[in-house]
Design a protein around this motif. Structure first.
Motif, PDB file in Angstrom:
ATOM      1  N   GLY A 179       0.788  -1.223   0.000  1.00  0.00           N
ATOM      2  CA  GLY A 179       0.000   0.000   0.000  1.00  0.00           C
ATOM      3  C   GLY A 179       0.820   1.272   0.000  1.00  0.00           C
ATOM      4  O   GLY A 179       0.267   2.369   0.160  1.00  0.00           O
ATOM      5  N   ALA A 180       2.126   1.171  -0.188  1.00  0.00           N
ATOM      6  CA  ALA A 180       3.005   2.333  -0.100  1.00  0.00           C
ATOM      7  C   ALA A 180       2.746   3.311  -1.248  1.00  0.00           C
ATOM      8  O   ALA A 180       2.727   2.927  -2.415  1.00  0.00           O
ATOM      9  N   THR A 181       2.559   4.562  -0.899  1.00  0.00           N
ATOM     10  CA  THR A 181       2.368   5.611  -1.899  1.00  0.00           C
ATOM     11  C   THR A 181       3.571   5.698  -2.821  1.00  0.00           C
ATOM     12  O   THR A 181       3.425   5.893  -4.033  1.00  0.00           O
ATOM     13  N   ALA A 182       4.756   5.531  -2.284  1.00  0.00           N
ATOM     14  CA  ALA A 182       5.975   5.590  -3.098  1.00  0.00           C
ATOM     15  C   ALA A 182       5.977   4.482  -4.151  1.00  0.00           C
ATOM     16  O   ALA A 182       6.409   4.698  -5.286  1.00  0.00           O
ATOM     17  N   ARG A 183       5.482   3.287  -3.820  1.00  0.00           N
ATOM     18  CA  ARG A 183       5.404   2.192  -4.796  1.00  0.00           C
ATOM     19  C   ARG A 183       4.402   2.539  -5.887  1.00  0.00           C
ATOM     20  O   ARG A 183       4.660   2.359  -7.071  1.00  0.00           O
ATOM     21  N   GLU A 184       3.263   3.076  -5.500  1.00  0.00           N
ATOM     22  CA  GLU A 184       2.234   3.447  -6.480  1.00  0.00           C
ATOM     23  C   GLU A 184       2.742   4.537  -7.416  1.00  0.00           C
ATOM     24  O   GLU A 184       2.517   4.486  -8.626  1.00  0.00           O
ATOM     25  N   GLN A 185       3.431   5.517  -6.868  1.00  0.00           N
ATOM     26  CA  GLN A 185       3.981   6.576  -7.712  1.00  0.00           C
ATOM     27  C   GLN A 185       5.068   6.029  -8.640  1.00  0.00           C
ATOM     28  O   GLN A 185       5.150   6.440  -9.802  1.00  0.00           O
ATOM     29  N   ALA A 186       5.865   5.096  -8.156  1.00  0.00           N
ATOM     30  CA  ALA A 186       6.888   4.472  -9.004  1.00  0.00           C
ATOM     31  C   ALA A 186       6.228   3.678 -10.126  1.00  0.00           C
ATOM     32  O   ALA A 186       6.689   3.691 -11.269  1.00  0.00           O
ATOM     33  N   ARG A 187       5.127   3.005  -9.814  1.00  0.00           N
ATOM     34  CA  ARG A 187       4.391   2.258 -10.835  1.00  0.00           C
ATOM     35  C   ARG A 187       3.820   3.200 -11.888  1.00  0.00           C
ATOM     36  O   ARG A 187       3.961   2.975 -13.086  1.00  0.00           O
ATOM     37  N   SER A 188       3.214   4.292 -11.451  1.00  0.00           N
ATOM     38  CA  SER A 188       2.645   5.273 -12.376  1.00  0.00           C
ATOM     39  C   SER A 188       3.712   5.915 -13.261  1.00  0.00           C
ATOM     40  O   SER A 188       3.437   6.272 -14.406  1.00  0.00           O
ATOM     41  N   ALA A 189       4.911   6.066 -12.724  1.00  0.00           N
ATOM     42  CA  ALA A 189       6.003   6.681 -13.479  1.00  0.00           C
ATOM     43  C   ALA A 189       6.762   5.668 -14.345  1.00  0.00           C
ATOM     44  O   ALA A 189       7.708   6.039 -15.040  1.00  0.00           O
ATOM     45  N   GLY A 190       6.368   4.392 -14.295  1.00  0.00           N
ATOM     46  CA  GLY A 190       7.034   3.371 -15.093  1.00  0.00           C
ATOM     47  C   GLY A 190       8.319   2.830 -14.488  1.00  0.00           C
ATOM     48  O   GLY A 190       9.051   2.096 -15.136  1.00  0.00           O
ATOM     49  N   LYS A 191       8.580   3.177 -13.226  1.00  0.00           N
ATOM     50  CA  LYS A 191       9.794   2.696 -12.555  1.00  0.00           C
ATOM     51  C   LYS A 191       9.569   1.355 -11.853  1.00  0.00           C
ATOM     52  O   LYS A 191      10.521   0.634 -11.576  1.00  0.00           O
ATOM     53  N   PHE A 192       8.321   1.051 -11.532  1.00  0.00           N
ATOM     54  CA  PHE A 192       7.950  -0.245 -10.962  1.00  0.00           C
ATOM     55  C   PHE A 192       7.073  -0.909 -12.020  1.00  0.00           C
ATOM     56  O   PHE A 192       5.896  -0.638 -12.131  1.00  0.00           O
ATOM     57  N   THR A 193       7.703  -1.742 -12.830  1.00  0.00           N
ATOM     58  CA  THR A 193       7.119  -2.244 -14.068  1.00  0.00           C
ATOM     59  C   THR A 193       6.282  -3.507 -13.854  1.00  0.00           C
ATOM     60  O   THR A 193       6.322  -4.117 -12.780  1.00  0.00           O
ATOM     61  N   PRO A 194       5.567  -3.928 -14.892  1.00  0.00           N
ATOM     62  CA  PRO A 194       4.883  -5.225 -14.812  1.00  0.00           C
ATOM     63  C   PRO A 194       5.844  -6.387 -14.544  1.00  0.00           C
ATOM     64  O   PRO A 194       5.450  -7.381 -13.931  1.00  0.00           O
ATOM     65  N   VAL A 195       7.088  -6.257 -14.961  1.00  0.00           N
ATOM     66  CA  VAL A 195       8.086  -7.294 -14.658  1.00  0.00           C
ATOM     67  C   VAL A 195       8.340  -7.337 -13.157  1.00  0.00           C
ATOM     68  O   VAL A 195       8.415  -8.425 -12.560  1.00  0.00           O
ATOM     69  N   HIS A 196       8.458  -6.169 -12.521  1.00  0.00           N
ATOM     70  CA  HIS A 196       8.601  -6.126 -11.060  1.00  0.00           C
ATOM     71  C   HIS A 196       7.403  -6.810 -10.402  1.00  0.00           C
ATOM     72  O   HIS A 196       7.570  -7.612  -9.479  1.00  0.00           O
ATOM     73  N   GLU A 197       6.210  -6.478 -10.863  1.00  0.00           N
ATOM     74  CA  GLU A 197       4.972  -7.045 -10.290  1.00  0.00           C
ATOM     75  C   GLU A 197       4.960  -8.569 -10.432  1.00  0.00           C
ATOM     76  O   GLU A 197       4.622  -9.285  -9.490  1.00  0.00           O
ATOM     77  N   ALA A 198       5.322  -9.065 -11.625  1.00  0.00           N
ATOM     78  CA  ALA A 198       5.307 -10.512 -11.864  1.00  0.00           C
ATOM     79  C   ALA A 198       6.345 -11.219 -10.995  1.00  0.00           C
ATOM     80  O   ALA A 198       6.070 -12.288 -10.431  1.00  0.00           O
ATOM     81  N   TRP A 199       7.542 -10.633 -10.880  1.00  0.00           N
ATOM     82  CA  TRP A 199       8.590 -11.241 -10.057  1.00  0.00           C
ATOM     83  C   TRP A 199       8.157 -11.265  -8.602  1.00  0.00           C
ATOM     84  O   TRP A 199       8.356 -12.252  -7.897  1.00  0.00           O
ATOM     85  N   TRP A 200       7.564 -10.174  -8.144  1.00  0.00           N
ATOM     86  CA  TRP A 200       7.069 -10.074  -6.776  1.00  0.00           C
ATOM     87  C   TRP A 200       6.012 -11.137  -6.510  1.00  0.00           C
ATOM     88  O   TRP A 200       6.054 -11.836  -5.491  1.00  0.00           O
ATOM     89  N   ALA A 201       5.064 -11.292  -7.432  1.00  0.00           N
ATOM     90  CA  ALA A 201       4.008 -12.303  -7.269  1.00  0.00           C
ATOM     91  C   ALA A 201       4.612 -13.707  -7.193  1.00  0.00           C
ATOM     92  O   ALA A 201       4.199 -14.526  -6.362  1.00  0.00           O
ATOM     93  N   ALA A 202       5.602 -13.969  -8.045  1.00  0.00           N
ATOM     94  CA  ALA A 202       6.249 -15.283  -8.028  1.00  0.00           C
ATOM     95  C   ALA A 202       7.005 -15.509  -6.722  1.00  0.00           C
ATOM     96  O   ALA A 202       6.951 -16.597  -6.143  1.00  0.00           O
TER      97      ALA A 202
END
Length: 101
Positions: free
Chosen positions: A41-64
């Protein structure tokens, strides 16, 4: 003692609207590794995602990682990986995460 008045230590974009805040995920990683439950729920993570710094690859690796190690330890593994990413280029980290998948 060096003249710190002339050394740039950070650069942030200027925000126009009153009350806006731009958080940099990297600035919070040490705290988040100690409290990985705050990461989703971190705002910094959400902002990084919106800016393209926390990518779908990050999300997939995290889920795995969470699937294999559980939510807390999988999230901590991601944060520790992001900390290691400080020592290289962002695209190298993303490529490494993609290869790890």
């Amino acid at each position: 003692m060096p003249d710190l008045a002339r050394k740039e230590v950070a650069r942030h974009e200027r925000l126009i609207a009153k009350g806006q805040a731009r958080l940099t995920l990297d600035h919070y990683l040490e705290a988040l590794v100690r409290k990985p439950g705050a990461f989703p729920g971190a705002t910094a993570r959400e902002q990084a995602r919106s800016a393209g710094k926390f990518t779908p690859v990050h999300e997939a690796w995290w889920a795995a990682a969470c699937k294999v190690h559980g939510d807390r330890d999988g999230t901590r593994a991601l944060i520790e990986t992001l900390l290691l990413g400080r020592h290289g280029h962002h695209e190298y980290l993303v490529t490494g995460l993609a290869a790890g998948l």
